[in-house]
Design a protein around this motif. Structure first.
Motif, PDB file in Angstrom:
ATOM      1  N   ARG A  11      -5.639  22.684  -3.662  1.00 15.71           N
ATOM      2  CA  ARG A  11      -4.053  22.918  -4.045  1.00 15.71           C
ATOM      3  C   ARG A  11      -3.745  22.582  -5.262  1.00 15.71           C
ATOM      4  O   ARG A  11      -4.343  21.223  -5.644  1.00 15.71           O
ATOM      5  N   VAL A  12      -2.837  23.225  -5.944  1.00 17.67           N
ATOM      6  CA  VAL A  12      -2.344  22.978  -7.298  1.00 17.67           C
ATOM      7  C   VAL A  12      -0.842  22.855  -7.348  1.00 17.67           C
ATOM      8  O   VAL A  12      -0.227  23.721  -6.609  1.00 17.67           O
ATOM      9  N   LEU A  13      -0.232  21.945  -8.111  1.00 15.57           N
ATOM     10  CA  LEU A  13       1.311  21.901  -8.238  1.00 15.57           C
ATOM     11  C   LEU A  13       1.579  22.122  -9.664  1.00 15.57           C
ATOM     12  O   LEU A  13       0.741  21.455 -10.523  1.00 15.57           O
ATOM     13  N   ILE A  14       2.460  22.886 -10.041  1.00 12.02           N
ATOM     14  CA  ILE A  14       2.709  23.063 -11.600  1.00 12.02           C
ATOM     15  C   ILE A  14       4.090  22.777 -11.571  1.00 12.02           C
ATOM     16  O   ILE A  14       5.130  23.098 -11.027  1.00 12.02           O
ATOM     17  N   ILE A  15       4.443  21.801 -12.394  1.00 10.04           N
ATOM     18  CA  ILE A  15       5.732  21.082 -12.755  1.00 10.04           C
ATOM     19  C   ILE A  15       6.247  21.501 -14.054  1.00 10.04           C
ATOM     20  O   ILE A  15       5.603  20.913 -15.269  1.00 10.04           O
ATOM     21  N   ASP A  16       6.996  22.604 -14.193  1.00  8.23           N
ATOM     22  CA  ASP A  16       7.365  22.944 -15.682  1.00  8.23           C
ATOM     23  C   ASP A  16       8.941  23.749 -15.345  1.00  8.23           C
ATOM     24  O   ASP A  16       9.082  24.396 -14.204  1.00  8.23           O
ATOM     25  N   ASP A  17       9.810  23.462 -15.998  1.00  9.31           N
ATOM     26  CA  ASP A  17      11.235  24.080 -16.007  1.00  9.31           C
ATOM     27  C   ASP A  17      11.097  25.491 -16.823  1.00  9.31           C
ATOM     28  O   ASP A  17      12.167  26.170 -16.425  1.00  9.31           O
ATOM     29  N   GLU A  18      10.145  25.829 -17.424  1.00  6.69           N
ATOM     30  CA  GLU A  18       9.976  27.357 -17.908  1.00  6.69           C
ATOM     31  C   GLU A  18       9.391  28.258 -16.936  1.00  6.69           C
ATOM     32  O   GLU A  18       8.225  28.076 -16.580  1.00  6.69           O
ATOM     33  N   GLU A  19      10.257  29.331 -16.589  1.00  9.43           N
ATOM     34  CA  GLU A  19       9.794  30.126 -15.485  1.00  9.43           C
ATOM     35  C   GLU A  19       8.492  30.913 -15.827  1.00  9.43           C
ATOM     36  O   GLU A  19       7.461  30.935 -14.903  1.00  9.43           O
ATOM     37  N   GLY A  20       8.524  31.172 -17.135  1.00  7.97           N
ATOM     38  CA  GLY A  20       7.392  32.061 -17.520  1.00  7.97           C
ATOM     39  C   GLY A  20       5.944  31.329 -17.327  1.00  7.97           C
ATOM     40  O   GLY A  20       4.955  31.902 -16.804  1.00  7.97           O
ATOM     41  N   VAL A  21       6.030  30.045 -17.872  1.00 10.33           N
ATOM     42  CA  VAL A  21       5.018  29.187 -17.691  1.00 10.33           C
ATOM     43  C   VAL A  21       4.505  29.205 -16.114  1.00 10.33           C
ATOM     44  O   VAL A  21       3.356  29.398 -15.719  1.00 10.33           O
ATOM     45  N   ARG A  22       5.534  28.762 -15.317  1.00 11.15           N
ATOM     46  CA  ARG A  22       5.243  28.521 -13.742  1.00 11.15           C
ATOM     47  C   ARG A  22       4.475  29.856 -13.005  1.00 11.15           C
ATOM     48  O   ARG A  22       3.599  29.915 -12.564  1.00 11.15           O
ATOM     49  N   GLU A  23       5.089  30.840 -13.401  1.00 15.74           N
ATOM     50  CA  GLU A  23       4.903  32.199 -12.869  1.00 15.74           C
ATOM     51  C   GLU A  23       3.489  32.727 -13.248  1.00 15.74           C
ATOM     52  O   GLU A  23       2.621  33.179 -12.733  1.00 15.74           O
ATOM     53  N   GLY A  24       3.295  32.407 -14.659  1.00 14.11           N
ATOM     54  CA  GLY A  24       2.350  32.918 -15.135  1.00 14.11           C
ATOM     55  C   GLY A  24       0.822  32.327 -14.586  1.00 14.11           C
ATOM     56  O   GLY A  24      -0.023  32.957 -14.343  1.00 14.11           O
ATOM     57  N   GLY A  27       0.321  33.240 -10.982  1.00 15.42           N
ATOM     58  CA  GLY A  27      -0.341  34.349 -10.620  1.00 15.42           C
ATOM     59  C   GLY A  27      -1.972  34.229 -11.074  1.00 15.42           C
ATOM     60  O   GLY A  27      -2.817  34.497 -10.386  1.00 15.42           O
ATOM     61  N   LEU A  28      -2.209  33.626 -12.071  1.00 11.12           N
ATOM     62  CA  LEU A  28      -3.529  33.379 -12.544  1.00 11.12           C
ATOM     63  C   LEU A  28      -4.512  32.497 -11.564  1.00 11.12           C
ATOM     64  O   LEU A  28      -5.467  32.980 -11.126  1.00 11.12           O
ATOM     65  N   LEU A  29      -3.785  31.398 -11.106  1.00 11.93           N
ATOM     66  CA  LEU A  29      -4.401  30.496 -10.104  1.00 11.93           C
ATOM     67  C   LEU A  29      -4.515  31.000  -8.817  1.00 11.93           C
ATOM     68  O   LEU A  29      -5.590  30.926  -8.137  1.00 11.93           O
ATOM     69  N   GLN A  30      -3.521  31.843  -8.222  1.00  8.15           N
ATOM     70  CA  GLN A  30      -3.764  32.364  -7.028  1.00  8.15           C
ATOM     71  C   GLN A  30      -4.818  33.488  -6.860  1.00  8.15           C
ATOM     72  O   GLN A  30      -5.541  33.574  -5.997  1.00  8.15           O
ATOM     73  N   HIS A  31      -4.912  34.286  -8.139  1.00  5.07           N
ATOM     74  CA  HIS A  31      -5.926  34.979  -8.199  1.00  5.07           C
ATOM     75  C   HIS A  31      -7.354  34.585  -8.090  1.00  5.07           C
ATOM     76  O   HIS A  31      -8.274  35.116  -7.552  1.00  5.07           O
ATOM     77  N   GLU A  32      -7.436  33.359  -8.470  1.00  3.70           N
ATOM     78  CA  GLU A  32      -8.826  32.445  -8.434  1.00  3.70           C
ATOM     79  C   GLU A  32      -9.030  31.913  -6.924  1.00  3.70           C
ATOM     80  O   GLU A  32     -10.000  31.459  -6.779  1.00  3.70           O
ATOM     81  N   GLY A  33      -8.107  32.112  -6.074  1.00  4.82           N
ATOM     82  CA  GLY A  33      -8.154  31.731  -4.718  1.00  4.82           C
ATOM     83  C   GLY A  33      -7.640  30.077  -4.380  1.00  4.82           C
ATOM     84  O   GLY A  33      -8.099  29.744  -3.421  1.00  4.82           O
ATOM     85  N   LEU A  34      -6.747  29.869  -5.264  1.00  4.21           N
ATOM     86  CA  LEU A  34      -6.142  28.492  -4.967  1.00  4.21           C
ATOM     87  C   LEU A  34      -4.601  28.655  -4.305  1.00  4.21           C
ATOM     88  O   LEU A  34      -4.013  29.678  -4.564  1.00  4.21           O
ATOM     89  N   HIS A  35      -4.390  27.613  -3.778  1.00  6.00           N
ATOM     90  CA  HIS A  35      -2.804  27.385  -3.253  1.00  6.00           C
ATOM     91  C   HIS A  35      -2.025  26.907  -4.274  1.00  6.00           C
ATOM     92  O   HIS A  35      -2.323  25.886  -4.670  1.00  6.00           O
TER      93      HIS A  35
END
Ligand SMILES: Nc1ncnc2c1ncn2[C@@H]1O[C@H](COP(=O)(O)OP(=O)(O)OP(=O)(O)O)[C@@H](O)[C@H]1O
Ligand SMILES: [Mg+2]
Length: 475
Positions: A11-24, A27-35
């Motif tokens: 499981r990964v948690l991304i804390i960032d106020d920039e939507e571009g960073v969060r969503e990018g 996508g990358l990590l979900q594709h690798e099979g992470l939650h």
């Protein structure tokens, strides 16, 4: 990530106020099979983490509201704590150093590449996997070598309960009291192993074994050249070596008053200073002290500091003598037989009735240690099968059960026959009567084995009858 196998989805948690960073990144990590979960500010991130543990947190340092750096320690509260990877758009050295000092695993400068993110995730997950395997193995080793306080008597159950109570207060100082050989060190180890400090070291030192200055140097460590003969590199003391764990101060009653004062200071300040040093070093150990002396009496006699006594005795565990829990003797005997027999590679199946009777009737002035030594002696002597009485050591070390009653009675001898035989026959007859013809007890009191006693009964034609009237010794 596909070549790594993890129980459950990482499981990964991304804390960032920039939507571009969060969503990018999502996508990358979900594709690798992470939650993946995301948060736009640090408070929200902490809340999410409190609800559900994660493995890795990507934390932007420049956030609205509370900044990422100040939240870092709160994000690391889990058990095991999450790996925190800092995302920074500024890349100042000061920020990076501070984040690492506060426990961050890595720092990634923005803008970053996908490969950089994946490499960091892979390394974090591999390290977490190794750490969890190590903890699992350490726990198994601990289970296999677990210090076991054997006994089912009410007295030993009280000790068990007390150990559990103090184990749950991992910083509280404990004083373990009891006669020599009752198991005080074992109790100290049990306290350590059942406490939250069990992954830290257990370090024991006998305060009676060293001179005052050596003990001081051992406990506190010393600076280079602190005294003649000090190593030129200086040395860490046991307070530093035991950090995160438990320091067992055996025979605390033997500590000299000046050192008692220094120990008290450590307990109060939670810091110590190396011999010859000028800096106070934080101390993170639980002290368990033990003594077979009456410390309270020593306080009255002004041989032990009263303030230190009260500081040490915040919690006390008193270990009863073996005689006070004699019902545990069979269980302990079998436990030691099993343990020692296995070490010696001998197939010993148990004790004969007579041997067990002898073990149960002896008073064990040397307590559990003496019992263990007796069983070890028997294991060496006995070739295989059952331990019999002849394999046990002759118990000369202490007063066997009932001997003082005997000592109080005087044996008088017949005026006409003053031979040693006559005296011996009367002594044997009296001891037999006093013990209600308990052969083992009588033999133990007389300091002979049962076979010899049976021989004497036969030779002197003794039978179960009241002791003959004896005349006073005539002048
Ligand atoms: N209840 C018990 N179960 C299993 N083993 C025990 C028990 N009590 C003591 N022992 C064993 O007996 C021996 C003596 O115990 P320990 O060294 O803890 O005693 P102690 O009170 O510290 O003695 P001393 O005052 O002489 O230092 C050790 O080998 C210990 O493992
Ligand atoms: Mg001891």
């Amino acid at each position: 990530m596909k070549n790594l196998s993890f129980p459950g989805l990482p499981r990964v948690l991304i804390i960032d106020d920039e939507e571009g960073v969060r969503e990018g990144m999502r996508g990358l990590l979900q594709h690798e099979g992470l939650h993946v979960e995301t948060a736009t500010n640090a408070e929200d991130g902490v809340r999410r983490l409190e609800q559900r543990a994660v493995d890795i947190v990507f934390l932007d340092l420049n956030l609205p509201g509370a900044d990422g750096l100040s939240m870092l320690s709160r994000l690391r509260r889990g058990s095991p704590p999450a790996d925190i990877v800092i995302l920074t758009g500024y890349g100042t050295v000061a920020n990076t150093v501070e984040a690492m000092r506060k426990g961050a695993t890595d720092v990634i400068e923005k803008p970053f590449t996908q490969d950089r993110i994946l490499a960091v995730v892979r390394r974090c997950l591999e390290t977490r996997q190794l750490k969890s395997e190590l903890t699992w193995l350490q726990d198994r080793v601990r289970e296999l070598t677990a210090t076991e306080l054997v006994g089912l008597s009410p007295r030993i159950r009280e000790v068990q309960t007390r150990i559990d109570q103090v184990a749950h207060a991992p910083d509280t100082t404990v004083l373990v009291t009891g006669q020599s050989g009752t198991g005080k060190e074992l109790v100290a180890r049990c306290i350590h192993e059942r406490s939250a400090r069990r992954h830290g070291p257990f370090v024991a030192i006998n305060c009676a074994a060293l001179t005052e200055s050596l003990l001081e140097a051992e406990l506190f460590g010393y600076e280079p050249g602190a005294f003649t003969g000090a190593s030129k590199d200086g040395k860490d003391g046991l307070f530093a070596i035991a950090s995160g764990g438990t320091l067992f101060l055996d025979e605390i009653g033997e500590m000299e008053p000046t050192l008692q004062a220094k120990l008290l200071r450590v307990l109060q300040e939670r810091t110590c200073r190396r011999v010859g040093g000028v800096h106070d070093i934080p101390v993170d150990v639980r002290i368990v002290a033990s003594t077979n002396r009456d410390l309270r009496q020593m306080v009255q006699q002004q041989r032990f500091r009263e303030d230190l006594y009260y500081r040490l005795a915040v919690m006390t565990v008193h270990v009863p003598t073996l005689a006070e829990r004699a019902e545990d003797i069979p269980l302990l005997s079998h436990f030691f037989l099993d343990q020692i027999g296995r070490q010696m590679g001998k197939a010993l199946s148990g004790f004969t009735e007579e041997a067990m009777e002898t073990l149960c009737e002896y008073r064990w002035p040397g307590n559990v240690r003496e019992l263990r030594n007796a069983i070890e002696h028997a294991c060496i002597i006995c070739p295989s099968g059952m331990i019999d009485e002849v394999h046990l050591p002759s118990f000369t070390g202490g007063a066997p059960d009932g001997s003082d009653e005997i000592a109080r009675n005087t044996i008088t001898i017949d005026g006409k026959d003053r031979s040693i035989r006559a005296l011996e026959s009367q002594l044997v007859a009296k001891v037999l009567d006093d013990t209600q013809w308990n052969i083992s007890r009588a033999a133990a009191i007389l300091g002979i084995n049962r076979t010899t006693l049976y021989n004497k009964i036969r030779v002197y034609s003794l039978g179960k009858r009241p002791l003959r009237a004896v005349a006073k010794v005539e002048a």
